[in-house]
Design a protein around this motif. Structure first.
Motif, PDB file in Angstrom:
ATOM      1  N   GLN A   1      22.469   2.674   9.291  1.00  0.00           N
ATOM      2  CA  GLN A   1      21.054   2.677   8.989  1.00  0.00           C
ATOM      3  C   GLN A   1      20.792   3.519   7.741  1.00  0.00           C
ATOM      4  O   GLN A   1      21.354   4.604   7.601  1.00  0.00           O
ATOM      5  CB  GLN A   1      20.266   3.245  10.162  1.00  0.00           C
ATOM      6  CG  GLN A   1      18.775   3.360   9.915  1.00  0.00           C
ATOM      7  CD  GLN A   1      17.995   3.731  11.160  1.00  0.00           C
ATOM      8  OE1 GLN A   1      18.410   3.407  12.260  1.00  0.00           O
ATOM      9  NE2 GLN A   1      16.887   4.408  10.985  1.00  0.00           N
ATOM     10  N   TYR A  34      10.813   0.354  -5.964  1.00  0.00           N
ATOM     11  CA  TYR A  34       9.361   0.614  -6.063  1.00  0.00           C
ATOM     12  C   TYR A  34       8.976   1.937  -5.377  1.00  0.00           C
ATOM     13  O   TYR A  34       8.076   1.975  -4.534  1.00  0.00           O
ATOM     14  CB  TYR A  34       8.565  -0.537  -5.429  1.00  0.00           C
ATOM     15  CG  TYR A  34       8.847  -1.867  -6.062  1.00  0.00           C
ATOM     16  CD1 TYR A  34       9.777  -2.741  -5.522  1.00  0.00           C
ATOM     17  CD2 TYR A  34       8.182  -2.260  -7.222  1.00  0.00           C
ATOM     18  CE1 TYR A  34      10.045  -3.970  -6.115  1.00  0.00           C
ATOM     19  CE2 TYR A  34       8.432  -3.485  -7.814  1.00  0.00           C
ATOM     20  CZ  TYR A  34       9.372  -4.335  -7.258  1.00  0.00           C
ATOM     21  OH  TYR A  34       9.630  -5.551  -7.846  1.00  0.00           O
ATOM     22  N   SER A  36       7.330   5.176  -4.058  1.00  0.00           N
ATOM     23  CA  SER A  36       5.988   5.728  -4.065  1.00  0.00           C
ATOM     24  C   SER A  36       6.003   7.066  -3.344  1.00  0.00           C
ATOM     25  O   SER A  36       6.936   7.374  -2.600  1.00  0.00           O
ATOM     26  CB  SER A  36       4.976   4.750  -3.454  1.00  0.00           C
ATOM     27  OG  SER A  36       5.377   4.337  -2.176  1.00  0.00           O
ATOM     28  N   VAL A  91       8.545   6.868  -0.212  1.00  0.00           N
ATOM     29  CA  VAL A  91       8.844   5.663   0.552  1.00  0.00           C
ATOM     30  C   VAL A  91       9.471   4.653  -0.405  1.00  0.00           C
ATOM     31  O   VAL A  91       9.037   4.514  -1.546  1.00  0.00           O
ATOM     32  CB  VAL A  91       7.594   5.094   1.273  1.00  0.00           C
ATOM     33  CG1 VAL A  91       6.491   4.770   0.298  1.00  0.00           C
ATOM     34  CG2 VAL A  91       7.946   3.898   2.118  1.00  0.00           C
ATOM     35  N   TYR A  93      11.040   0.659  -0.984  1.00  0.00           N
ATOM     36  CA  TYR A  93      11.085  -0.727  -0.529  1.00  0.00           C
ATOM     37  C   TYR A  93      12.554  -1.165  -0.529  1.00  0.00           C
ATOM     38  O   TYR A  93      13.230  -1.144  -1.549  1.00  0.00           O
ATOM     39  CB  TYR A  93      10.269  -1.624  -1.453  1.00  0.00           C
ATOM     40  CG  TYR A  93      10.301  -3.072  -1.050  1.00  0.00           C
ATOM     41  CD1 TYR A  93      10.976  -4.020  -1.824  1.00  0.00           C
ATOM     42  CD2 TYR A  93       9.675  -3.498   0.114  1.00  0.00           C
ATOM     43  CE1 TYR A  93      11.012  -5.350  -1.440  1.00  0.00           C
ATOM     44  CE2 TYR A  93       9.713  -4.825   0.497  1.00  0.00           C
ATOM     45  CZ  TYR A  93      10.392  -5.745  -0.283  1.00  0.00           C
ATOM     46  OH  TYR A  93      10.436  -7.065   0.100  1.00  0.00           O
ATOM     47  N   GLY A  96      13.448  -7.514   1.731  1.00  0.00           N
ATOM     48  CA  GLY A  96      13.212  -8.217   2.992  1.00  0.00           C
ATOM     49  C   GLY A  96      11.969  -7.756   3.721  1.00  0.00           C
ATOM     50  O   GLY A  96      11.870  -7.892   4.942  1.00  0.00           O
ATOM     51  N   GLY A  97      11.022  -7.180   2.972  1.00  0.00           N
ATOM     52  CA  GLY A  97       9.772  -6.741   3.584  1.00  0.00           C
ATOM     53  C   GLY A  97       9.856  -5.424   4.327  1.00  0.00           C
ATOM     54  O   GLY A  97       8.959  -5.077   5.093  1.00  0.00           O
ATOM     55  N   VAL A  98      10.926  -4.674   4.132  1.00  0.00           N
ATOM     56  CA  VAL A  98      11.189  -3.456   4.894  1.00  0.00           C
ATOM     57  C   VAL A  98      11.015  -2.203   4.023  1.00  0.00           C
ATOM     58  O   VAL A  98      11.495  -2.155   2.886  1.00  0.00           O
ATOM     59  CB  VAL A  98      12.609  -3.476   5.480  1.00  0.00           C
ATOM     60  CG1 VAL A  98      12.951  -2.144   6.132  1.00  0.00           C
ATOM     61  CG2 VAL A  98      12.735  -4.603   6.501  1.00  0.00           C
ATOM     62  N   TYR A  99      10.353  -1.219   4.582  1.00  0.00           N
ATOM     63  CA  TYR A  99      10.183   0.076   3.935  1.00  0.00           C
ATOM     64  C   TYR A  99      10.895   1.166   4.743  1.00  0.00           C
ATOM     65  O   TYR A  99      11.024   1.067   5.972  1.00  0.00           O
ATOM     66  CB  TYR A  99       8.699   0.444   3.838  1.00  0.00           C
ATOM     67  CG  TYR A  99       7.930  -0.384   2.850  1.00  0.00           C
ATOM     68  CD1 TYR A  99       7.163  -1.464   3.282  1.00  0.00           C
ATOM     69  CD2 TYR A  99       7.964  -0.092   1.492  1.00  0.00           C
ATOM     70  CE1 TYR A  99       6.451  -2.235   2.374  1.00  0.00           C
ATOM     71  CE2 TYR A  99       7.250  -0.859   0.576  1.00  0.00           C
ATOM     72  CZ  TYR A  99       6.503  -1.930   1.027  1.00  0.00           C
ATOM     73  OH  TYR A  99       5.801  -2.686   0.124  1.00  0.00           O
ATOM     74  N   PHE A 101      10.631   5.500   4.889  1.00  0.00           N
ATOM     75  CA  PHE A 101      10.082   6.756   4.396  1.00  0.00           C
ATOM     76  C   PHE A 101      11.204   7.786   4.266  1.00  0.00           C
ATOM     77  O   PHE A 101      12.178   7.778   5.036  1.00  0.00           O
ATOM     78  CB  PHE A 101       9.040   7.307   5.367  1.00  0.00           C
ATOM     79  CG  PHE A 101       7.673   6.706   5.187  1.00  0.00           C
ATOM     80  CD1 PHE A 101       7.292   5.603   5.935  1.00  0.00           C
ATOM     81  CD2 PHE A 101       6.771   7.240   4.289  1.00  0.00           C
ATOM     82  CE1 PHE A 101       6.030   5.038   5.787  1.00  0.00           C
ATOM     83  CE2 PHE A 101       5.506   6.683   4.120  1.00  0.00           C
ATOM     84  CZ  PHE A 101       5.139   5.572   4.874  1.00  0.00           C
TER      85      PHE A 101
END
Lengths: 110, 121
Positions: A1, A34, A36, A91, A93, A96-99, A101
């Motif tokens: 992970q 990306y 942030s 955070v 990116y 696959g739409g997963v973030y 933190f």
């Protein structure tokens, strides 16, 4: 992970400069993640400081700046003020739409 | 001005399903290019992204929670919901709903106030 690592804590003097970093347990952080940055004070929801590596959110003072340094995302506070004492989270990116933190950094101004 | 408000039980028994709803006010959940997210934070710990939904129904989940999480949307009620099954004490946290601008920006620009969910018998 995947683990996104940040320094646990930093102390900075009023008016001083501090750079927080956001790294990956394996690999380098680039603009493709990306990155942030969020600021959170106790009992409050986080607020966006910087997004897309280096774009300041509306109303955020220009003493906050984002960048990529040494294969990590970085948030620099230049001219720290007392009310900058907070927790800071990055955070990333992951695709696959997963973030994910980061682990968070507590900044003390004294 | 768009506001988000979480609601749901504050206490859930171990092995049961946690259910929360986020109500969007001041604007339509279907307008604009926004994703609707759940983010949680155990007491004294950091933030954890749980998952998100786009109003056409596409979802993305944290890999570590994917087997237990379902996020759904009810556009007629301007709400989206979180279900987390087989909860344990490790799921005790403040749960926030948040609006994300765009698909990959990481800009969570509007947050609910958060709701504490405790898992305990």
């Amino acid at each position: 992970q995947t683990v996104v690592t940040q320094e646990p804590s930093f102390s900075v003097s009023p008016g001083g400069t501090v750079t927080l970093t956001c790294g990956l347990s394996s690999g380098s952080v680039s603009t493709n993640y990306y990155p942030s940055w969020y600021q959170q004070t106790p009992g409050q929801a986080p607020r966006t400081l910087v997004y897309n590596t280096n774009t300041r959110s509306s109303g955020v003072p220009d003493r906050f700046s984002g960048s990529i340094l040494w294969s990590k995302a970085a948030l620099t506070i230049t001219g720290a003020q007392a009310d900058d004492e907070s927790h800071y989270y990055c955070v990333l990116y992951m695709g696959g739409g997963v973030y994910v933190f980061g682990t968070g950094t507590k900044v003390t101004v004294l | 001005q768009v506001q988000l408000q979480e609601s749901g039980p504050g206490l859930v028994k171990p092995s049961q399903t946690l259910s929360l709803t986020c109500t969007v006010s001041g604007g339509s959940i279907s307008s604009g290019f926004y994703f609707w997210n759940w983010i949680r934070q155990p007491a004294g710990e950091g933030l954890e992204w749980v998952g998100r939904i786009y109003t056409v129904g596409s979802t993305n989940y944290s890999p570590s929670l994917k087997s237990r999480v379902t996020i759904s949307v009810d556009t007629s009620k301007n709400q989206f919901s979180l279900k987390l099954s087989s909860v344990t004490a490790a799921d005790t946290a403040v749960y926030y709903c948040a609006r994300e601008v765009g698909a990959t920006t990481g800009v969570f620009d509007i947050w609910g106030q958060g709701t504490l969910v405790t898992v305990s018998s």
